[in-house]
Design an enzyme around this catalytic site. Structure first.
Site, PDB file in Angstrom:
ATOM      1  N   GLU A  77     -30.695 -84.454 -37.407  1.00 17.27           N
ATOM      2  CA  GLU A  77     -31.290 -83.123 -37.501  1.00 17.27           C
ATOM      3  C   GLU A  77     -31.950 -82.996 -38.866  1.00 17.27           C
ATOM      4  OE1 GLU A  77     -28.806 -79.761 -36.516  1.00 17.27           O
ATOM      5  OE2 GLU A  77     -28.644 -80.348 -34.404  1.00 17.27           O
ATOM      6  N   HIS A  82     -24.295 -65.520 -25.209  1.00 21.76           N
ATOM      7  CA  HIS A  82     -24.986 -65.958 -26.418  1.00 21.76           C
ATOM      8  C   HIS A  82     -26.503 -65.967 -26.318  1.00 21.76           C
ATOM      9  CE1 HIS A  82     -22.060 -66.919 -29.574  1.00 21.76           C
ATOM     10  NE2 HIS A  82     -21.237 -66.762 -28.555  1.00 21.76           N
ATOM     11  N   ASP A 137     -25.532 -77.460 -30.897  1.00 21.18           N
ATOM     12  CA  ASP A 137     -24.860 -77.376 -32.194  1.00 21.18           C
ATOM     13  C   ASP A 137     -23.541 -76.616 -32.088  1.00 21.18           C
ATOM     14  OD1 ASP A 137     -27.023 -78.620 -33.271  1.00 21.18           O
ATOM     15  OD2 ASP A 137     -27.788 -76.866 -34.352  1.00 21.18           O
TER      16      ASP A 137
HETATM   17  C1  ZME Z   1     -25.243 -67.425 -36.881  1.00 21.05           C
HETATM   18  C2  ZME Z   1     -25.026 -68.874 -37.090  1.00 21.05           C
HETATM   19  C3  ZME Z   1     -25.755 -69.890 -36.568  1.00 21.05           C
HETATM   20  C4  ZME Z   1     -24.071 -69.445 -37.837  1.00 21.05           C
HETATM   21  C5  ZME Z   1     -24.241 -70.798 -37.773  1.00 21.05           C
HETATM   22  N1  ZME Z   1     -25.263 -71.058 -36.998  1.00 21.05           N
HETATM   23  C6  ZME Z   1     -25.762 -72.326 -36.741  1.00 21.05           C
HETATM   24  N2  ZME Z   1     -25.747 -73.215 -37.668  1.00 21.05           N
HETATM   25  C7  ZME Z   1     -26.263 -74.449 -37.484  1.00 21.05           C
HETATM   26  N3  ZME Z   1     -26.788 -74.835 -36.371  1.00 21.05           N
HETATM   27  C8  ZME Z   1     -26.798 -73.957 -35.401  1.00 21.05           C
HETATM   28  C9  ZME Z   1     -26.278 -72.672 -35.542  1.00 21.05           C
HETATM   29  N4  ZME Z   1     -26.432 -72.033 -34.400  1.00 21.05           N
HETATM   30  C10 ZME Z   1     -27.030 -72.879 -33.561  1.00 21.05           C
HETATM   31  N5  ZME Z   1     -27.268 -74.040 -34.157  1.00 21.05           N
END
Ligand code: ZME
Length: 517
Positions: free
Chosen positions: A277, A103, A166
Site C-alpha cells: 500500500e 459501514h 484494511d
Molecule cells: C476512521 C479510520 C479509518 C480509522 C482508521 N482507518 C483506516 N486506516 C487505514 N486504512 C483504512 C482505514 N479504513 C479503511 N482503510
C-alpha cells in the site's frame, strides 16, 4: 401466506398523495401502502421499534439519515425470500436493503420508507455460520459474517482467505457487493475474484446458488453489484495455508515519481512482497495519532520535520509474510528489496508481528479513536480509482494543489497501484481501462458541524479529475443523478441495466445506492 389488504391501504395513500399535491406547503407524508406488521410470518422478526429504525437510518458515514419503515431481523433465508416475495407480488411494492455492519458512508444500505434487512441477525454461532473445507480449501460463510470472524475460524485450521480489506469488521456480503480490496489485491485480485460460489436472493424473491459455471450471469452480476441484483446470503471463499508472521516495512519518499516507480515495479513482480500500500503524509490537520504508533517515538520529530519541510511526503508500506520454513531467508530477501528502493535513506522502518495482528491493524486505530470519542463521527470519504497514466497529474493537482490549499484533510490518505488483470470484467465492479490503476482513498474524519467542508473538497477533487479528463472512477460510489451512474459504468451501463431488468425488475433492492428509481 397471510392476507393483507393492500387495496384499502393504497386507497388511503392515494388520497393522501392527492391532498399533498394540492397543498401548497410540501409536508410530504411517506406512503405506507403495506401493513406489514399484520403479516404473521414475520412475527417478532420485523420491528418498527424506534431504536431499530434509528440505527438503520444512519451508517458509518454519519452524513445521511434515511428512515426505513421497518427493520427485519431474519433468522433464516426464508424470512428474507418471504419478505422480497411479499413486495414483488404486491401492487405497491416496497423497497428492501440488506445491511451488514453498517459501514457504508452515504446511506448505500438504506431503504427510505422500506425495510432494512439486518444481515447480522442471520449469524448464529451455534448453527455454524462458517464451515471450512480443509480438503477443498474453501469456507462457506453466511454473508452476515464479519471477515474477522472468518479469519478467526479459518486460522484454527491453519488456513486463511487471501484477499482482504484494511478493516476486518465488515460483512462478507457487504464487501462482495462492492469489490473488497487492500494491499494484497495487486497479487490476488480483490475479494470478489476470490469467491467460488454464492447464494443470492433476487428481487423476485428466488434464491439461487451461482458460480462461474452455474447461473454464471447472476454470479458475476452480484459481485460488485452494489446490492442491485440480489441479496447475497452465502459465499464460498477460497482459502490458502496461513502464514504465521509478517515483516512489515515503511519507506518514506519525498519524490512522488520515485514513490510510484517503486510501487509499480513491486506490483509487477510475481514473487515479491505479499502486501503493498502507500499513503500521503501532510503537514497539517490533527496528527494521525493512531498511525504514528507504528513509528518509534524517538523518530517522530525527524519525520514531522521532514513533512514540514516538504509539506507533502509519501509512505510506501510493504509486507512479507513468513513462517518456520522461510524465517531464515525472509530477512535477506527484504534487505535485498530495501536496497533496490529509492526512498530517502535513513527513513526505513520495520516491524515484526503476527499475521493476525498485521491483518487486524486498523482495529487498534478504531479502539484508540473510540476511547477518544472520535469514531462515531462524520466520515465524508472519497475513494477513487485513478489510471496510472494520470497519477502524477493527480499528485500535482490534488495532493500538492487542492489538498494543500484547503488545508483541512484529516485521516489517512491512501495511494497504491493494482493490476487490472487480477480483476474480472464480467463482474459488476467498475474499474479504469488501464493495466495498472491506483486506489486513492481520502478516509476523512470530521465533526458534525464541519463535514460539509470535506464534502466540498471531495467535489472539488472530482471536478478536477473531470476537467482534466482523467477517467477516474469512484469506489463505494456516490452519484446524485442517474447521469452520474451512466458515466460511472461507461460502456458497461447497458449490461448493468439489463441485469437489473432481469433480476430486480420492480427495482426493490438497495434503493440507497440511488441508481434506479
Ligand atoms: C476512521 C479510520 C479509518 C480509522 C482508521 N482507518 C483506516 N486506516 C487505514 N486504512 C483504512 C482505514 N479504513 C479503511 N482503510
Amino acid at each position: 401466506m397471510a392476507s393483507i389488504n393492500f387495496s384499502s391501504q393504497f386507497g388511503v395513500t392515494t388520497i393522501l398523495i392527492i391532498i399533498t399535491l394540492l397543498t401548497p406547503i410540501t409536508t410530504y407524508t411517506s406512503p405506507q401502502p403495506w401493513n406489514i406488521l399484520s403479516h404473521n410470518d414475520f412475527a417478532g422478526k420485523l420491528t418498527t421499534a424506534s431504536s431499530s429504525i434509528d440505527a438503520a437510518a444512519t451508517d458509518f458515514g454519519h452524513v445521511t439519515k434515511i428512515f426505513p419503515s421497518a427493520v427485519l431481523n431474519p433468522s433464516s433465508v426464508e424470512d428474507i425470500t418471504d419478505l422480497v416475495k411479499l413486495s414483488y407480488n404486491s401492487q405497491s411494492s416496497f423497497t428492501l436493503a440488506a445491511r451488514g455492519h453498517g459501514h457504508s458512508h452515504r446511506g448505500q444500505a438504506s431503504a427510505r420508507d422500506g425495510v432494512v434487512v439486518n444481515m447480522r441477525s442471520m449469524v448464529n454461532r451455534d448453527r455454524g455460520s462458517i464451515k471450512v473445507s480443509r480438503t477443498g480449501l474453501y469456507a462457506d460463510v453466511d454473508a452476515g459474517c464479519l471477515w474477522i470472524e472468518v479469519l478467526n475460524k479459518t486460522l484454527e485450521l491453519g488456513l486463511t482467505p487471501v484477499s482482504w480489506t484494511d478493516y476486518l469488521y465488515l460483512t462478507v456480503g457487504g464487501t462482495l457487493s462492492n469489490g473488497g480490496f487492500s494491499g494484497q489485491t495487486f497479487r490476488y485480485g480483490p475479494q470478489i475474484t476470490n469467491v467460488q460460489e454464492l447464494d443470492v436472493i433476487t428481487g423476485k424473491g428466488e434464491i439461487a446458488t451461482c458460480s462461474k459455471d452455474m447461473n454464471s450471469d447472476l454470479f458475476f452480476a452480484a459481485l460488485g453489484g452494489l446490492g442491485q441484483f440480489g441479496i447475497i446470503t452465502r459465499a464460498r471463499i477460497k482459502l490458502d495455508v496461513a502464514p504465521k508472521r509478517a515483516k512489515w516495512f515503511r519507506f518514506l519518499y519525498i519524490d512522488f515519481s520515485e514513490f510510484t516507480r517503486d510501487q509499480e515495479r513491486l506490483i509487477s513482480e510475481t514473487d515479491g512482497v505479499d502486501f503493498l500500500e502507500g499513503s500521503v503524509m501532510l503537514d497539517h490537520g490533527p496528527p494521525d495519532n493512531w498511525r504514528s504508533t507504528y513509528y518509534p517515538p524517538s523518530d517522530h520529530l525527524r519525520i514531522v520535520s521532514m513533512v514540514k519541510r516538504h509539506r507533502v511526503i509519501y509512505c510506501l508500506e510493504v509486507v512479507k509474510y513468513y513462517d518456520e520454513t522461510s524465517q531464515y531467508t525472509v530477512n535477506e530477501e527484504m534487505e535485498e528489496l530495501s536496497e533496490s528502493l529509492n526512498y530517502v535513506k535513513g527513513f526505513m522502518y520495520e516491524k515484526d508481528v503476527t499475521y493476525i495482528d498485521f491483518l487486524n491493524r486498523v482495529r487498534t486505530g478504531e479502539l484508540s479513536l473510540k476511547s477518544k470519542g472520535q469514531w462515531d463521527v462524520p466520515h465524508p470519504w472519497l475513494n477513487l480509482f485513478v489510471p496510472k497514466s494520470q497519477i502524477s497529474k493527480f499528485d500535482h493537482g490534488v495532493f500538492k494543489g487542492i489538498v494543500l490549499r484547503n488545508n483541512i484533510t484529516s485521516g489517512p490518505v491512501l495511494v497504491y497501484p493494482m493490476n487490472r488483470n487480477k480483476w474480472d470484467d464480467r463482474m459488476s465492479a467498475a474499474i479504469p481501462e488501464e493495466d495498472v490503476f491506483y486506489a486513492v482513498g481520502f478516509l476523512r474524519s470530521a465533526d458534525f458541524d464541519n463535514w460539509e467542508a470535506y464534502d466540498r473538497e471531495n467535489m472539488e477533487i472530482l471536478k478536477f479529475c473531470e476537467d482534466a479528463n482523467m477517467k477516474a472512477i469512484q469506489y463505494l460510489p456516490y452519484h446524485s443523478s442517474q447521469e452520474g451512474w451512466v458515466r460511472h459504468f461507461g460502456p458497461r451501463w447497458n449490461v448493468f441495466v439489463e441485469r437489473k431488468d432481469k433480476y430486480d425488475p420492480k427495482m426493490i433492492l438497495s434503493p440507497g445506492q440511488n441508481i434506479f428509481q
